[in-house]
Write an enzyme that holds these catalytic residues in place. Sequence first.
Site, short mmCIF file in Angstrom:
data_model
loop_
_atom_site.label_atom_id
_atom_site.label_comp_id
_atom_site.label_asym_id
_atom_site.label_seq_id
_atom_site.Cartn_x
_atom_site.Cartn_y
_atom_site.Cartn_z
N LYS A 18 -5.47 3.18 2.00
CA LYS A 18 -6.62 3.08 1.09
C LYS A 18 -7.51 4.29 1.30
O LYS A 18 -8.47 4.27 2.08
CB LYS A 18 -7.39 1.79 1.33
CG LYS A 18 -8.28 1.39 0.15
CD LYS A 18 -7.42 1.10 -1.07
CE LYS A 18 -8.25 0.81 -2.30
NZ LYS A 18 -7.43 0.69 -3.50
N SER A 73 -4.99 -0.84 -8.12
CA SER A 73 -6.04 -1.53 -7.37
C SER A 73 -6.63 -2.67 -8.20
O SER A 73 -5.95 -3.65 -8.50
CB SER A 73 -7.11 -0.53 -6.91
OG SER A 73 -7.71 -0.96 -5.70
#
Length: 623
Positions: free
Chosen positions: A193, A394
């Site tokens: 991430k 996402s």
Amino acid sequence: MKLVRGAWKLLVGIKDGLVLVAMLLFFGILFAALSARPGSKPIGDGALVLKLDGAIVEQPADMDPFAALSGQPVGREYRLRDVLRAIDAARSDDRVKAIVVDLDAFGGGYPAVVGEVGAALKRARDEGKKPVLAYATAYGDAAYRLASNASEIWMHPMGGTLFAGPGGSQLFYKGLIDRLGVNAHVYRVGKYKSFVEPYTRTDQSPESREASQALTGTLFAQWQDGVRAARPKARFAAYLTQPDQVVQASGGDIAQANLRDGIVDKLGDRTAFGRRVAALAGSDGAKPAGNFTTIRYADWIAAHPLSTDGDAIGVLTVAGNIVDGKGGPGTAAGDTISKAMLDGLAKKKLKALVVRVDSPGGSALASEQIRLAVLEAKKQKLPIVISMGGLAASGGYWVATAGDTIFAEPNTITGSIGIFGIIPTFEKTLAKIGVTSDGVKTTPLSGQPDVIAGTNPVLDAVLQSGIENGYRQFLSRVAAARKMTPQRVDEIGQGRVWDGGTARQLGLVDRFGTLSDAIAEAARRAGIKGTDYHAVYLEKEPGWAAQLASSFNDEEEGTSGDVFAQVATAQRQLFARASGDMKRLASAGSIQASCLECGGFGPVTAVPSDARLLDVLLARFGL
């Protein structure tokens, strides 16, 4: 005296504002009157001109009417489904003698978007037997990916190609943040991430580099395959591996090298190009040389409206950054989209639902709000098909978990299953100028999060636990939707971004296909026979002010330039995005499920808000 000058400036500002409002109202009334005229001029024979002086996107943002009226530069955006409809309608229409694709100021698009438009041009060329002619002063990756599908590729003799491939430098702000004394408190889950890395590192992490190399390598291979299939005789390999040697061998004349290697078919200025199009589509002899009979894109789209026959298949568009609250087109605002979904279910008599996702994610809360609204369709026993556009990562993938099946393209950018939060505090910044803070606290969380004195370990532990719980929820939603274990989702999650082909192999995507394919599948699941259905887009039509701004912008000439001009434009957009990054750090206010690296594969142009911010900063420093 200062008071008088200040009052005078205020009065002048009010006067300018009133003038703009009056102009807007006047042209709005004029626009409404012209739009209401019965019997518009019929379309005659000519060349359909696709002057793509902007980016191709899923859902264009409304143009600022004040900016358009005041002469400020306004970035253009073209709706993907409109461009495709225009090309497909031209393919079998005898009035269209040729299709002209003007790419001089093309703003690009995500690989899946550019690939789909390129495929439509190829169909027109091969199946419709339409001459397709492309023109640009210079070609970059996205423009050439489109142009490669043309019957003839034209380029200015002083132009050239510059194939850079995906990838490049990314800005990291940790050094600047430290120098300013800003303390970026980051809470995240997922070793890939990387959205927070620019604020916590001075370089790319090994994990982020690994994922980026895999993704860029795949997308670049797909670009080469697409160009090679469209122009099998073009010798472009050396332009990708040894461009300096190719150019030096031609004495610096890139255009002649391109012509020699079959990269382009013809060299000529716009007058020469116009004469060639006129030979195919006709011309008005009373007009200057290089003129040809044109069919305007806007007129062509207006003459080919969406079908309203048959049963209704709802299409909910989730495009742009996912944000809390309300927002206009091009922004996936939780309140706005969920209301559109619920209103559509109540009023449109839908037989099935397609959710078109083209988003890098954003607010986890808004993503969940949209997902829950989509699930209301499932409660009404409607089939739900997810169609991923150029990007569904996402928070975009979070929304996609509401579907029964997921369509994507091989070069769709997806995944990035992970979440994070950022809270900047300024205790070190204030200390640099001698400002400190103190106070009385009744609990460990009194005054927290304290942007003046900084967060404390108790709050940090609470927020990190909340992030970890949010990640578990993300995993559970994906696991339930994809029929996997949470452990397996975690293995392919961790914030890693995947191309659509790999995502299908991993089970994150079911099938390859376009939005049209997804709508057809939704109709089939609803039991509708044949093609007796039509799409109903659950979104607001642009208001008259936005249409007015767009009509003014249609008359403006887009910028063009050689290779150097294209490089300069790209760098300006990079700095615009950097300005936006810093603003987003300062204003981050919710748990985020968003993808950092996704933006680098999309349109060249920065989002309008980032571009405006850069203009303000440049003006502030007199640049």
